[in-house]
Design an enzyme around this catalytic site. Structure first.
Site, PDB file in Angstrom:
ATOM      1  CG  HIS A 169      -2.064  -0.906   1.163  1.00 39.09           C
ATOM      2  ND1 HIS A 169      -3.138  -0.670   0.337  1.00 39.09           N
ATOM      3  CD2 HIS A 169      -2.337  -2.075   1.800  1.00 39.09           C
ATOM      4  CE1 HIS A 169      -4.032  -1.642   0.469  1.00 39.09           C
ATOM      5  NE2 HIS A 169      -3.561  -2.520   1.351  1.00 39.09           N
TER       6      HIS A 169
ATOM      7  CD  GLU B 132      -5.432  -8.220   5.448  1.00 36.92           C
ATOM      8  OE1 GLU B 132      -5.133  -7.543   4.441  1.00 36.92           O
ATOM      9  OE2 GLU B 132      -5.034  -7.944   6.583  1.00 36.92           O
TER      10      GLU B 132
ATOM     11  CG  HIS C 122      -4.118  -7.019   0.700  1.00 36.01           C
ATOM     12  ND1 HIS C 122      -3.699  -5.818   1.226  1.00 36.01           N
ATOM     13  CD2 HIS C 122      -3.033  -7.554   0.086  1.00 36.01           C
ATOM     14  CE1 HIS C 122      -2.411  -5.647   0.951  1.00 36.01           C
ATOM     15  NE2 HIS C 122      -1.981  -6.694   0.263  1.00 36.01           N
TER      16      HIS C 122
HETATM   17  C1  LIG Z   1      -4.784  -3.337   7.192  1.00 37.10           C
HETATM   18  C2  LIG Z   1      -5.249  -4.148   5.995  1.00 37.10           C
HETATM   19  N1  LIG Z   1      -6.284  -3.447   5.315  1.00 37.10           N
HETATM   20  C3  LIG Z   1      -4.079  -4.413   5.058  1.00 37.10           C
HETATM   21  O1  LIG Z   1      -3.965  -3.755   4.052  1.00 37.10           O
HETATM   22  N2  LIG Z   1      -3.202  -5.362   5.426  1.00 37.10           N
HETATM   23  C4  LIG Z   1      -2.024  -5.631   4.641  1.00 37.10           C
HETATM   24  C5  LIG Z   1      -1.324  -6.866   5.110  1.00 37.10           C
HETATM   25  C6  LIG Z   1      -1.062  -4.445   4.660  1.00 37.10           C
HETATM   26  O2  LIG Z   1      -0.942  -3.761   5.661  1.00 37.10           O
HETATM   27  O3  LIG Z   1      -0.372  -4.258   3.634  1.00 37.10           O
HETATM   28 ZN   LIG Z   2      -4.652  -4.150   1.943  1.00 35.23          ZN
END
Ligand SMILES: C[C@@H](N)C(=O)N[C@H](C)C(=O)O
Ligand SMILES: [Zn+2]
Length: 189
Positions: A105, A169, A172
């Site tokens: 991200h 998740e 994601h």
């Molecule tokens: C916090 C959650 N939405 C997420 O994006 N988790 C992944 C593992 C990340 O933090 O990159």
């Molecule tokens: Zn994510």
């Protein structure tokens, strides 16, 4: 190219996405508003893949809702302080050391999304966003069949255009097609 130049506002490229940036509100697991802006920024090459996927979802009768894409390093740190589990929230980088950048991200190359039907309702998925229970992982055998089918469909289309799903998740996805760019800490206003 500087870090800012690799990021674009998603809706400037394609206005068919529904943006619901949870971290720009207090309706998220931190219970704090941690982004100043509710605009969604994304790596410009990752955006091309996401638009490709969106076209397939649209053909099949769905819209794409985006919960998160670009996340500043400082926001990642804040999240990790609350959930210090690298499987659920990626460990923030030590920017004082040399880093091998990956999709993340923090460079706008990971996306958190779900699907809406044409009336704008979220379709059934295994859990809500950022539900950090075992139910969020597609391998969990307690997921109801329709939710599993929907999440597998989401994953299959995303993988067909060059993303990779994530075991912990269902929402994601990582861009495994383009070269990772550096992480940055830009707070969009
Ligand atoms: C916090 C959650 N939405 C997420 O994006 N988790 C992944 C593992 C990340 O933090 O990159
Ligand atoms: Zn994510």
């Amino acid at each position: 190219m500087n870090d800012r130049d690799s990021l674009v506002r998603l809706l400037d490229l394609d206005d068919e996405f529904v943006i619901d940036l949870k971290y720009a509100t207090s309706d998220n697991f931190t219970q704090k508003k941690i982004y100043n802006s509710s605009e969604c920024y994304i790596n410009k090459d990752t955006a091309k893949l996401l638009i490709k996927a969106k076209e397939i979802f649209k053909r099949d009768g769905y819209r794409v809702k985006v919960w998160d894409v670009y996340r500043p390093i400082s926001a990642q740190r804040l999240m990790y302080e609350i959930i210090p589990d690298n499987n659920l929230v990626a460990t923030p980088p030590d920017m004082s050391k040399p880093i091998d950048f990956e999709y993340s991200h923090m460079n706008g190359m990971s996306v958190d999304i779900t699907l809406l039907d044409l009336d704008g309702n979220e379709i059934e998925m295994p859990t809500e966003f950022d539900d950090f229970t075992e139910m969020a992982g597609l391998k969990c055998d307690k997921i109801p069949p329709i939710a599993k089918k929907n999440a597998e469909y989401l994953r299959d289309i995303m993988e067909s255009v060059g993303f990779e799903g994530y075991d912990y998740e269902w929402w994601h996805f990582n861009d495994i097609t383009n070269d990772p760019t550096p992480y940055s800490d830009i707070q969009f206003e």
